[in-house]
Design a protein around this motif. Sequence first.
Motif, PDB file in Angstrom:
ATOM      1  N   THR A  15       0.834  -1.199   0.000  1.00 49.11           N
ATOM      2  CA  THR A  15       0.000   0.000   0.000  1.00 49.11           C
ATOM      3  C   THR A  15       0.869   1.249   0.000  1.00 49.11           C
ATOM      4  O   THR A  15       0.513   2.253  -0.611  1.00 49.11           O
ATOM      5  N   ALA A  16       2.014   1.194   0.653  1.00 47.12           N
ATOM      6  CA  ALA A  16       2.927   2.349   0.677  1.00 47.12           C
ATOM      7  C   ALA A  16       3.369   2.716  -0.742  1.00 47.12           C
ATOM      8  O   ALA A  16       3.457   3.908  -1.083  1.00 47.12           O
ATOM      9  N   ASP A  17       3.630   1.706  -1.584  1.00 43.45           N
ATOM     10  CA  ASP A  17       4.000   1.980  -2.976  1.00 43.45           C
ATOM     11  C   ASP A  17       2.841   2.632  -3.729  1.00 43.45           C
ATOM     12  O   ASP A  17       3.041   3.544  -4.526  1.00 43.45           O
ATOM     13  N   ALA A  18       1.637   2.155  -3.492  1.00 46.69           N
ATOM     14  CA  ALA A  18       0.459   2.729  -4.157  1.00 46.69           C
ATOM     15  C   ALA A  18       0.279   4.190  -3.752  1.00 46.69           C
ATOM     16  O   ALA A  18      -0.001   5.048  -4.604  1.00 46.69           O
ATOM     17  N   MET A  19       0.456   4.481  -2.480  1.00 47.69           N
ATOM     18  CA  MET A  19       0.314   5.854  -1.998  1.00 47.69           C
ATOM     19  C   MET A  19       1.435   6.743  -2.542  1.00 47.69           C
ATOM     20  O   MET A  19       1.200   7.903  -2.894  1.00 47.69           O
ATOM     21  N   ALA A  20       2.642   6.202  -2.639  1.00 45.17           N
ATOM     22  CA  ALA A  20       3.759   6.953  -3.213  1.00 45.17           C
ATOM     23  C   ALA A  20       3.493   7.271  -4.679  1.00 45.17           C
ATOM     24  O   ALA A  20       3.822   8.356  -5.171  1.00 45.17           O
ATOM     25  N   MET A  21       2.872   6.330  -5.390  1.00 45.17           N
ATOM     26  CA  MET A  21       2.529   6.540  -6.795  1.00 45.17           C
ATOM     27  C   MET A  21       1.522   7.674  -6.930  1.00 45.17           C
ATOM     28  O   MET A  21       1.655   8.535  -7.801  1.00 45.17           O
ATOM     29  N   GLU A  22       0.520   7.674  -6.069  1.00 44.19           N
ATOM     30  CA  GLU A  22      -0.480   8.738  -6.125  1.00 44.19           C
ATOM     31  C   GLU A  22       0.185  10.104  -5.908  1.00 44.19           C
ATOM     32  O   GLU A  22      -0.070  11.055  -6.661  1.00 44.19           O
ATOM     33  N   LYS A  23       1.030  10.192  -4.916  1.00 38.77           N
ATOM     34  CA  LYS A  23       1.712  11.457  -4.623  1.00 38.77           C
ATOM     35  C   LYS A  23       2.601  11.889  -5.795  1.00 38.77           C
ATOM     36  O   LYS A  23       2.573  13.047  -6.216  1.00 38.77           O
ATOM     37  N   ALA A  24       3.380  10.961  -6.342  1.00 38.86           N
ATOM     38  CA  ALA A  24       4.290  11.280  -7.443  1.00 38.86           C
ATOM     39  C   ALA A  24       3.514  11.726  -8.686  1.00 38.86           C
ATOM     40  O   ALA A  24       3.911  12.679  -9.366  1.00 38.86           O
ATOM     41  N   CYS A  25       2.418  11.060  -8.971  1.00 41.83           N
ATOM     42  CA  CYS A  25       1.626  11.428 -10.159  1.00 41.83           C
ATOM     43  C   CYS A  25       0.983  12.799  -9.986  1.00 41.83           C
ATOM     44  O   CYS A  25       0.912  13.572 -10.940  1.00 41.83           O
ATOM     45  N   ARG A  26       0.539  13.112  -8.804  1.00 39.47           N
ATOM     46  CA  ARG A  26      -0.027  14.450  -8.546  1.00 39.47           C
ATOM     47  C   ARG A  26       1.044  15.517  -8.736  1.00 39.47           C
ATOM     48  O   ARG A  26       0.782  16.560  -9.328  1.00 39.47           O
ATOM     49  N   GLU A  27       2.243  15.260  -8.237  1.00 39.85           N
ATOM     50  CA  GLU A  27       3.341  16.232  -8.344  1.00 39.85           C
ATOM     51  C   GLU A  27       3.805  16.427  -9.784  1.00 39.85           C
ATOM     52  O   GLU A  27       4.282  17.499 -10.138  1.00 39.85           O
ATOM     53  N   HIS A  28       3.687  15.389 -10.617  1.00 50.41           N
ATOM     54  CA  HIS A  28       4.169  15.461 -12.001  1.00 50.41           C
ATOM     55  C   HIS A  28       3.024  15.601 -13.015  1.00 50.41           C
ATOM     56  O   HIS A  28       3.235  15.418 -14.217  1.00 50.41           O
ATOM     57  N   ASP A  29       1.831  15.916 -12.542  1.00 52.99           N
ATOM     58  CA  ASP A  29       0.658  16.111 -13.403  1.00 52.99           C
ATOM     59  C   ASP A  29       0.393  14.932 -14.348  1.00 52.99           C
ATOM     60  O   ASP A  29       0.118  15.110 -15.530  1.00 52.99           O
ATOM     61  N   VAL A  30       0.503  13.731 -13.811  1.00 51.58           N
ATOM     62  CA  VAL A  30       0.201  12.527 -14.577  1.00 51.58           C
ATOM     63  C   VAL A  30      -1.237  12.128 -14.226  1.00 51.58           C
ATOM     64  O   VAL A  30      -1.559  11.942 -13.058  1.00 51.58           O
ATOM     65  N   PRO A  31      -2.117  12.017 -15.236  1.00 48.79           N
ATOM     66  CA  PRO A  31      -3.504  11.680 -14.934  1.00 48.79           C
ATOM     67  C   PRO A  31      -3.667  10.251 -14.421  1.00 48.79           C
ATOM     68  O   PRO A  31      -2.870   9.376 -14.725  1.00 48.79           O
ATOM     69  N   GLY A  32      -4.706  10.054 -13.634  1.00 48.07           N
ATOM     70  CA  GLY A  32      -5.021   8.738 -13.122  1.00 48.07           C
ATOM     71  C   GLY A  32      -5.590   8.839 -11.721  1.00 48.07           C
ATOM     72  O   GLY A  32      -5.766   9.928 -11.176  1.00 48.07           O
ATOM     73  N   ARG A  33      -5.886   7.666 -11.158  1.00 46.53           N
ATOM     74  CA  ARG A  33      -6.440   7.623  -9.799  1.00 46.53           C
ATOM     75  C   ARG A  33      -6.219   6.239  -9.201  1.00 46.53           C
ATOM     76  O   ARG A  33      -6.011   5.264  -9.920  1.00 46.53           O
ATOM     77  N   LEU A  34      -6.261   6.191  -7.878  1.00 42.85           N
ATOM     78  CA  LEU A  34      -6.177   4.906  -7.188  1.00 42.85           C
ATOM     79  C   LEU A  34      -7.537   4.226  -7.269  1.00 42.85           C
ATOM     80  O   LEU A  34      -8.578   4.876  -7.120  1.00 42.85           O
ATOM     81  N   ILE A  35      -7.503   2.931  -7.518  1.00 38.00           N
ATOM     82  CA  ILE A  35      -8.729   2.131  -7.570  1.00 38.00           C
ATOM     83  C   ILE A  35      -8.475   0.818  -6.837  1.00 38.00           C
ATOM     84  O   ILE A  35      -7.320   0.427  -6.641  1.00 38.00           O
ATOM     85  N   PRO A  36      -9.533   0.126  -6.438  1.00 34.13           N
ATOM     86  CA  PRO A  36      -9.335  -1.237  -5.927  1.00 34.13           C
ATOM     87  C   PRO A  36      -8.840  -2.114  -7.081  1.00 34.13           C
ATOM     88  O   PRO A  36      -9.228  -1.905  -8.233  1.00 34.13           O
ATOM     89  N   VAL A  37      -7.977  -3.061  -6.797  1.00 34.23           N
ATOM     90  CA  VAL A  37      -7.472  -3.949  -7.849  1.00 34.23           C
ATOM     91  C   VAL A  37      -8.653  -4.701  -8.462  1.00 34.23           C
ATOM     92  O   VAL A  37      -9.451  -5.303  -7.737  1.00 34.23           O
ATOM     93  N   PRO A  38      -8.784  -4.654  -9.795  1.00 30.45           N
ATOM     94  CA  PRO A  38      -9.876  -5.396 -10.447  1.00 30.45           C
ATOM     95  C   PRO A  38      -9.794  -6.893 -10.135  1.00 30.45           C
ATOM     96  O   PRO A  38      -8.705  -7.449  -9.966  1.00 30.45           O
ATOM     97  N   ARG A  39     -10.926  -7.550 -10.096  1.00 30.87           N
ATOM     98  CA  ARG A  39     -10.986  -8.978  -9.757  1.00 30.87           C
ATOM     99  C   ARG A  39     -10.201  -9.850 -10.728  1.00 30.87           C
ATOM    100  O   ARG A  39      -9.745 -10.924 -10.371  1.00 30.87           O
TER     101      ARG A  39
END
Length: 80
Positions: A15-39
């Motif tokens: 989860t720490a990696d997922a949260m780091a990804m969200e922060k990094a993408c926000r800082e670098h204006d990369v579109p996307g969002r966190l979602i639950p892993v698809p089944r």
Amino acid sequence: MREKELRLVVTFHTTADAMAMEKACREHDVPGRLIPVPRSISAGCGLAWCAPLAEREKLCAVMEEQGIGPEGLHECPVCV
């Protein structure tokens, strides 16, 4: 019913990696969002980063620069 669209889904070991990804993408204006892993995907962490397919190179560059190791990159249909 919401439509599904083919997207790039990045899974993570922790989860720490997922949260780091969200922060990094926000800082670098990369579109996307966190979602639950698809089944249809199995992953160590329950969160994934979902982004347009066209953003693959940008996402990979951000992960490499920030030292974020993805568990996997998947192209799969996701509700948008």
